[in-house]
Scaffold this active site. Structure first.
Site, PDB file in Angstrom:
ATOM      1  NE  ARG A 179      21.062   5.586 -10.555  1.00 48.56           N
ATOM      2  CZ  ARG A 179      20.520   6.225  -9.927  1.00 48.56           C
ATOM      3  NH1 ARG A 179      20.963   6.539  -9.022  1.00 48.56           N
ATOM      4  NH2 ARG A 179      19.088   6.536 -10.284  1.00 48.56           N
ATOM      5  NE  ARG A 190      16.691   8.762 -12.385  1.00 46.69           N
ATOM      6  CZ  ARG A 190      17.978   8.939 -12.457  1.00 46.69           C
ATOM      7  NH1 ARG A 190      18.557   8.923 -13.745  1.00 46.69           N
ATOM      8  NH2 ARG A 190      18.563   9.290 -11.444  1.00 46.69           N
TER       9      ARG A 190
HETATM   10  N1  LIG Z   1      10.546   4.540  -2.545  1.00 46.45           N
HETATM   11  C1  LIG Z   1      10.806   4.410  -3.855  1.00 46.45           C
HETATM   12  N2  LIG Z   1       9.588   4.269  -4.307  1.00 46.45           N
HETATM   13  C2  LIG Z   1       9.277   3.701  -5.553  1.00 46.45           C
HETATM   14  N3  LIG Z   1      10.364   3.552  -6.543  1.00 46.45           N
HETATM   15  C3  LIG Z   1      11.400   3.747  -5.853  1.00 46.45           C
HETATM   16  C4  LIG Z   1      11.631   4.074  -4.429  1.00 46.45           C
HETATM   17  N4  LIG Z   1      13.130   4.200  -4.539  1.00 46.45           N
HETATM   18  C5  LIG Z   1      13.669   4.032  -5.478  1.00 46.45           C
HETATM   19  N5  LIG Z   1      12.841   3.511  -6.417  1.00 46.45           N
HETATM   20  C6  LIG Z   1      13.227   3.218  -7.966  1.00 46.45           C
HETATM   21  O1  LIG Z   1      14.491   3.096  -7.966  1.00 46.45           O
HETATM   22  C7  LIG Z   1      15.040   4.307  -9.271  1.00 46.45           C
HETATM   23  C8  LIG Z   1      16.404   4.838  -8.603  1.00 46.45           C
HETATM   24  O2  LIG Z   1      16.048   5.374  -7.458  1.00 46.45           O
HETATM   25  P1  LIG Z   1      17.332   6.294  -6.682  1.00 46.45           P
HETATM   26  O3  LIG Z   1      18.679   5.754  -6.861  1.00 46.45           O
HETATM   27  O4  LIG Z   1      17.011   6.948  -5.528  1.00 46.45           O
HETATM   28  O5  LIG Z   1      17.119   7.661  -8.007  1.00 46.45           O
HETATM   29  P2  LIG Z   1      17.266   9.089  -8.137  1.00 46.45           P
HETATM   30  O6  LIG Z   1      18.801   9.420  -8.223  1.00 46.45           O
HETATM   31  O7  LIG Z   1      16.478   9.283  -9.331  1.00 46.45           O
HETATM   32  O8  LIG Z   1      16.893   9.855  -6.830  1.00 46.45           O
HETATM   33  C9  LIG Z   1      13.784   4.997  -8.976  1.00 46.45           C
HETATM   34  O9  LIG Z   1      13.947   5.902 -10.261  1.00 46.45           O
HETATM   35  C10 LIG Z   1      12.593   4.306  -8.830  1.00 46.45           C
HETATM   36  O10 LIG Z   1      12.235   3.656 -10.102  1.00 46.45           O
END
Ligand SMILES: Nc1ncnc2c1ncn2[C@@H]1O[C@H](COP(=O)(O)OP(=O)(O)O)[C@@H](O)[C@H]1O
Length: 233
Positions: A179, A190
């Site tokens: 990623r 994050r």
């Molecule tokens: N519910 C949400 N609200 C706002 N942004 C989101 C949400 N879900 C995902 N994102 C965006 O997508 C990115 C990657 O999400 P995710 O794969 O769930 O990551 P992580 O491994 O950081 O938990 C987040 O850093 C954010 O930018």
């Protein structure tokens, strides 16, 4: 959850009850590893908002183009967009008929409030919000060596769980990706975003009496056992 589920939940066999739950935890806590196991056990849908956004980025949709910059900065996509994505799935995805596992949503208190409104309208409620708890210090090495098979969500790790053939998914032989936000710098942002905006979501569900937590620094099989213990309560 009804009594049926608790009778069967210690085994790996599927159960026929409904389940509506949220998995919450910082990046790298293991949400993407555990959610497919829960999905298989309860026959509910797994809605991973990060995966949905990455699919939009790959498809180069308008949403994808907006989301990519935000994600690469380690920030959050707007609540309205995310609520819309979830609503669309809960209303029309047949896999969600018996319930859902939300992974990556709600990530802010306004998202949690909107979710409650959506569920109220369907006379449904959240059964569990399970927090995968782990120290930030353990997450850097987990995330920075991470390799992903996008189609299945299977994850590998350069050191702790390498694929049999370099950069290749063990099951399909397809290429693995990293990623673009899985680097030390974006991860730091994050994690800050998580502590500022998502920790209050944990408090929101604690107050509702549906929260539990598991120690996510343990092995994935130990975490799975802890989850089953919660489902059988
Ligand atoms: N519910 C949400 N609200 C706002 N942004 C989101 C949400 N879900 C995902 N994102 C965006 O997508 C990115 C990657 O999400 P995710 O794969 O769930 O990551 P992580 O491994 O950081 O938990 C987040 O850093 C954010 O930018």
């Amino acid at each position: 959850m009804g009594q049926d589920a608790s009778k069967h939940s210690a085994s790996a066999s599927p159960v026929s009850d409904e389940l509506r739950m949220i998995l919450v935890g910082p990046p790298g806590a293991g949400k993407g590893t555990q959610a497919p196991r829960i999905k298989e056990k309860f026959h509910v849908c797994h809605l991973a908002t990060g995966d949905m956004l990455r699919a939009a980025v790959t498809a180069k949709t308008e949403l994808g183009q907006k989301a990519k910059q935000v994600m690469d900065a380690g920030e959050l996509v707007s609540d309205d967009i995310m609520v819309g994505l979830i609503k669309e799935n809960l209303d029309s995805n047949p896999e969600c008929a018996k319930g859902f596992i939300l992974d990556g949503f709600p990530r802010t208190v306004p998202q949690a409030e909107k979710l409650d409104q959506m569920l109220d309208a369907k006379h449904q409620k959240i059964d569990h919000c399970i927090e995968l708890r782990i120290d930030d210090a353990l997450l850097v090495s987990r995330i920075v060596g991470r390799l992903i098979h996008p189609a299945s969500g299977r994850t590998y790790h350069d050191v702790t769980h390498p694929p049999k053939v370099a950069n290749t998914d063990d099951v399909t032989g397809e290429p693995l990706i990293r990623r673009s936000d899985d680097n030390a710098e974006t991860l730091k942002k994050r994690l800050t975003t998580y502590h500022q905006q998502t920790s209050p979501v944990v408090e929101y569900y604690q107050k509702k009496g549906v929260w539990s937590s598991v120690d996510a620094s343990a092995s994935s099989s130990a975490v799975w056992q802890s989850l089953n213990a919660i489902f059988s309560q």
